[in-house]
Design a protein around this motif. Structure first.
Motif, short mmCIF file in Angstrom:
data_model
loop_
_atom_site.label_atom_id
_atom_site.label_comp_id
_atom_site.label_asym_id
_atom_site.label_seq_id
_atom_site.Cartn_x
_atom_site.Cartn_y
_atom_site.Cartn_z
N ASP A 1 -0.81 0.53 -9.50
CA ASP A 1 -0.38 1.44 -10.56
C ASP A 1 1.14 1.44 -10.69
O ASP A 1 1.68 1.36 -11.80
CB ASP A 1 -0.88 2.86 -10.25
CG ASP A 1 -0.42 3.86 -11.29
OD1 ASP A 1 -0.52 3.54 -12.49
OD2 ASP A 1 0.03 4.95 -10.92
N GLU B 1 -8.82 -6.98 -8.84
CA GLU B 1 -9.63 -5.76 -9.04
C GLU B 1 -8.73 -4.55 -9.25
O GLU B 1 -8.97 -3.72 -10.15
CB GLU B 1 -10.53 -5.55 -7.82
CG GLU B 1 -11.42 -4.33 -7.98
CD GLU B 1 -12.28 -4.07 -6.75
OE1 GLU B 1 -12.53 -5.00 -5.98
OE2 GLU B 1 -12.69 -2.91 -6.58
N ALA B 2 -7.68 -4.45 -8.44
CA ALA B 2 -6.77 -3.30 -8.57
C ALA B 2 -5.98 -3.38 -9.88
O ALA B 2 -5.79 -2.37 -10.57
CB ALA B 2 -5.81 -3.26 -7.38
N ALA C 1 -8.21 -2.45 -12.89
CA ALA C 1 -8.45 -1.00 -12.97
C ALA C 1 -7.24 -0.29 -13.59
O ALA C 1 -7.37 0.60 -14.43
CB ALA C 1 -8.75 -0.45 -11.59
N VAL C 2 -6.06 -0.73 -13.18
CA VAL C 2 -4.83 -0.11 -13.68
C VAL C 2 -4.63 -0.40 -15.17
O VAL C 2 -4.29 0.49 -15.96
CB VAL C 2 -3.62 -0.63 -12.87
CG1 VAL C 2 -2.32 -0.35 -13.58
CG2 VAL C 2 -3.62 -0.02 -11.49
N VAL D 1 0.84 -1.20 0.00
CA VAL D 1 0.00 0.00 0.00
C VAL D 1 0.87 1.25 0.00
O VAL D 1 2.01 1.21 0.45
CB VAL D 1 -0.96 0.04 1.22
CG1 VAL D 1 -1.95 -1.11 1.17
CG2 VAL D 1 -0.22 0.02 2.54
N THR D 2 0.33 2.30 -0.49
CA THR D 2 0.89 3.66 -0.65
C THR D 2 1.81 3.75 -1.87
O THR D 2 2.52 2.79 -2.22
CB THR D 2 1.66 4.21 0.58
OG1 THR D 2 2.97 3.69 0.61
CG2 THR D 2 0.92 3.96 1.87
N ARG D 3 1.77 4.91 -2.45
CA ARG D 3 2.52 5.12 -3.69
C ARG D 3 4.05 5.07 -3.49
O ARG D 3 4.76 4.45 -4.28
CB ARG D 3 2.10 6.45 -4.34
CG ARG D 3 2.52 6.59 -5.78
CD ARG D 3 1.75 7.68 -6.47
NE ARG D 3 0.40 7.30 -6.77
CZ ARG D 3 0.03 6.57 -7.82
NH1 ARG D 3 0.94 6.15 -8.68
NH2 ARG D 3 -1.24 6.28 -8.03
N LEU E 1 -3.16 -5.27 -1.83
CA LEU E 1 -2.59 -4.49 -2.94
C LEU E 1 -3.57 -3.36 -3.23
O LEU E 1 -4.68 -3.62 -3.69
CB LEU E 1 -2.43 -5.39 -4.18
CG LEU E 1 -2.01 -4.70 -5.49
CD1 LEU E 1 -0.58 -4.16 -5.39
CD2 LEU E 1 -2.12 -5.66 -6.68
N ASP E 2 -3.18 -2.14 -2.95
CA ASP E 2 -4.12 -1.05 -3.22
C ASP E 2 -3.90 -0.48 -4.62
O ASP E 2 -2.98 -0.88 -5.34
CB ASP E 2 -4.08 0.02 -2.11
CG ASP E 2 -2.82 0.88 -2.14
OD1 ASP E 2 -1.99 0.73 -3.06
OD2 ASP E 2 -2.67 1.70 -1.21
N PHE E 3 -4.76 0.45 -5.02
CA PHE E 3 -4.71 0.96 -6.40
C PHE E 3 -3.40 1.70 -6.69
O PHE E 3 -2.87 1.61 -7.79
CB PHE E 3 -5.91 1.87 -6.66
CG PHE E 3 -7.21 1.12 -6.65
CD1 PHE E 3 -7.61 0.37 -7.74
CD2 PHE E 3 -8.02 1.14 -5.53
CE1 PHE E 3 -8.79 -0.35 -7.72
CE2 PHE E 3 -9.22 0.44 -5.50
CZ PHE E 3 -9.61 -0.31 -6.61
N SER E 4 -2.91 2.42 -5.71
CA SER E 4 -1.67 3.19 -5.92
C SER E 4 -0.50 2.25 -6.19
O SER E 4 0.32 2.50 -7.08
CB SER E 4 -1.36 4.05 -4.70
OG SER E 4 -2.47 4.83 -4.36
#
Lengths: 296, 184
Positions: free
Chosen positions: B64, B96-97, B100-101, B23-25, B58-61
């Motif tokens: 990505d 899902e993440a 989206a990416v 998590v986190t960019r 696993l988050d979206f950031s």
């Protein structure tokens, strides 16, 4: 001269507006006393919101906490006083948080978020408790647990990436009798930083449109996935939060500046876009996921 | 030779040995840079399996950074030349993440999911998707063989194969096209 800000008996995202109406009438460099002596109940949004009120003041604000012992004790166990002591000049009796009496409905006590490491901490803490509460108490699918943590991560990262200063997150479950008639888990993430409009205005080469205000900025971010960063992968966080909230019949509301935008489920009657609110800096986010009603 | 990168180990080695969540960019960027460093040291062509099985959230950031930006660099050959990537150890919430990416980058990647099956994740037109299915089922095939199997004109199949190669979803070996899984 000190201006007294009266906190209503029940403090949630709706009644918090009463606090803000009083706060914005007083110049930030003038002293205020936030008077919560007669407050009996506060949602995570209300508690984290009170911290942002202090954060928004140039002159250190004073605070008088609830006189009712159970309420005061609850606020202490939710972590409110630990943070309030750093921000407010505390008046009256300050209850001590007793670790042995941790609240069963507090999934995450009020936690400061200012760096990426804080987001890791929040996610690690929530995972162990979320599974038990979301699945066994709120009847959500086990898959919802990871997506719940993802949602929490994304909204917390908005503080780190856009606020320009720290904020707070809190997660609790409670019986949402008034609006819903069942239990719900509520995430509140509040800061008094830049806010959505100023964040988007910092995009390189940004130019104002014909209609540009806090409401337009919220629509851009939440509905159109606009980010101040140009990378194609940006702006997905809130889109993912919307999907999660939609899937579990939840409600998402974001207040920033003078506007509040909401994804409103059938069980709630909130206005999707509310403008002309008292101006308050930063962003205040609330996500509510209700207990799933199983048939039979 | 196939290279294996355990993302969970990279996360703990490069960011914090207590973390299991991606998590986190900044975390995602640190992990991506580490993986890019590994890829640049490989002989080309290379096939790398990026394994998420030891990753919690696993988050979206992070998706990505670790999937979107990484594969964008691989496809545009700005990081390494002639590299191919497969993703495995992916749970539903990871998927899902990643989906989206991939949509945002208009890219596709071949992913092994929890059911053990390989799936193309991301936008891919129908002709490329059907052509890829046949290449994957045969492991290796030439354009004429594929045109016959798909009952399609050669020019259409060639165009689809060019698209798949450009997206780094199949390898080209002389006149044949090779599925990435068959190289593993």
């Amino acid at each position: 001269m000190t201006t007294v800000i009266t906190v209503p008996p029940s403090l949630d995202d709706e009644t918090f507006e009463q606090v803000l109406e009083q706060v914005v009438a007083v110049s930030p460099d003038q002293k205020i006393l936030v008077d919560a002596r007669h407050t009996r109940w506060a949602s995570p949004y209300g508690l984290t919101g009170l911290l942002t009120v202090a954060q928004s003041r140039a002159e250190r604000a004073a605070f008088a906490g609830p006189e009712e012992e159970n309420t005061a004790s609850y606020w202490a166990r939710a972590g409110f006083y630990r943070h309030a002591a750093e921000l407010y000049e505390l008046h009256g009796r300050v209850p001590r948080a007793r670790e042995a009496q941790a609240e069963s409905n507090v999934l995450l006590e009020i936690t400061e978020v200012s760096r990426s490491d804080d987001v890791h901490t929040v996610v690690e803490r929530i995972q162990s408790r979320a599974q038990a509460i979301l699945v066994h108490e709120l009847n959500l699918d086990p898959q919802a647990t990871m997506r719940f943590a993802m949602t929490l991560s994304e909204v917390c990262q908005n503080i780190v990436e856009h606020a320009g200063q720290g904020g707070w997150v809190a997660v609790q479950t409670y019986n949402y009798r008034q609006r819903l008639g069942r239990r719900a888990v509520v995430i509140a993430v509040c800061d008094a930083g830049l806010g959505f409009r100023r964040s988007l205005e910092s995009t390189p080469g940004w130019k104002p449109r014909d209609r540009w205000d806090d409401a337009a900025a919220l629509e851009d971010a939440l509905v159109r996935g606009v980010s101040r960063y140009r990378d194609p992968g940006r702006g997905q966080g809130l889109a993912g939060v919307r999907r999660f909230v939609g899937k579990w019949d939840g409600k998402l509301s974001i207040r920033s500046g003078t506007a509040r935008i909401a994804i409103v489920p059938a069980w709630d009657d909130a206005v999707p876009l509310l403008e002309g609110l008292p101006h308050f800096p930063g962003a205040q986010v609330q996500i509510t996921i209700p207990e799933r009603v199983t048939s039979g | 030779m196939t290279n294996h990168i355990d993302v969970g180990s990279v996360l703990r080695r490069t960011v914090c040995d207590l973390y299991s969540n991606l998590v986190t960019r900044p975390t995602g960027a640190a992990v991506r840079r580490e993986i890019e460093g590994v890829l640049t040291g490989l002989d080309s062509p290379s096939l790398t399996v990026i394994d998420f099985s030891q990753v919690g959230l696993l988050d979206f950031s992070c998706a990505d950074e670790v999937v979107g930006k990484l594969l964008d660099g691989v496809r545009r050959q700005v990081i390494v030349t002639d590299a191919y990537v497969l993703v495995r150890g992916v749970r539903d919430d990871h998927l899902e993440a990643i989906e989206a990416v991939m949509q945002r980058y208009d890219q596709a990647v071949i992913v092994e999911t929890e059911d053990g099956g390989w799936h193309v994740v991301g936008p891919l037109d129908d002709r490329m998707r059907r052509t890829l299915d046949v290449v994957q089922s045969r492991g290796r095939a030439g354009p004429a063989e594929l045109a016959s199997a798909l009952d399609a004109e050669m020019v259409v199949v060639t165009e689809a194969l060019d698209g798949l190669v450009a997206r780094r979803l199949v390898m080209r070996d002389d006149d044949a096209y090779v599925s990435l899984q068959s190289v593993m």
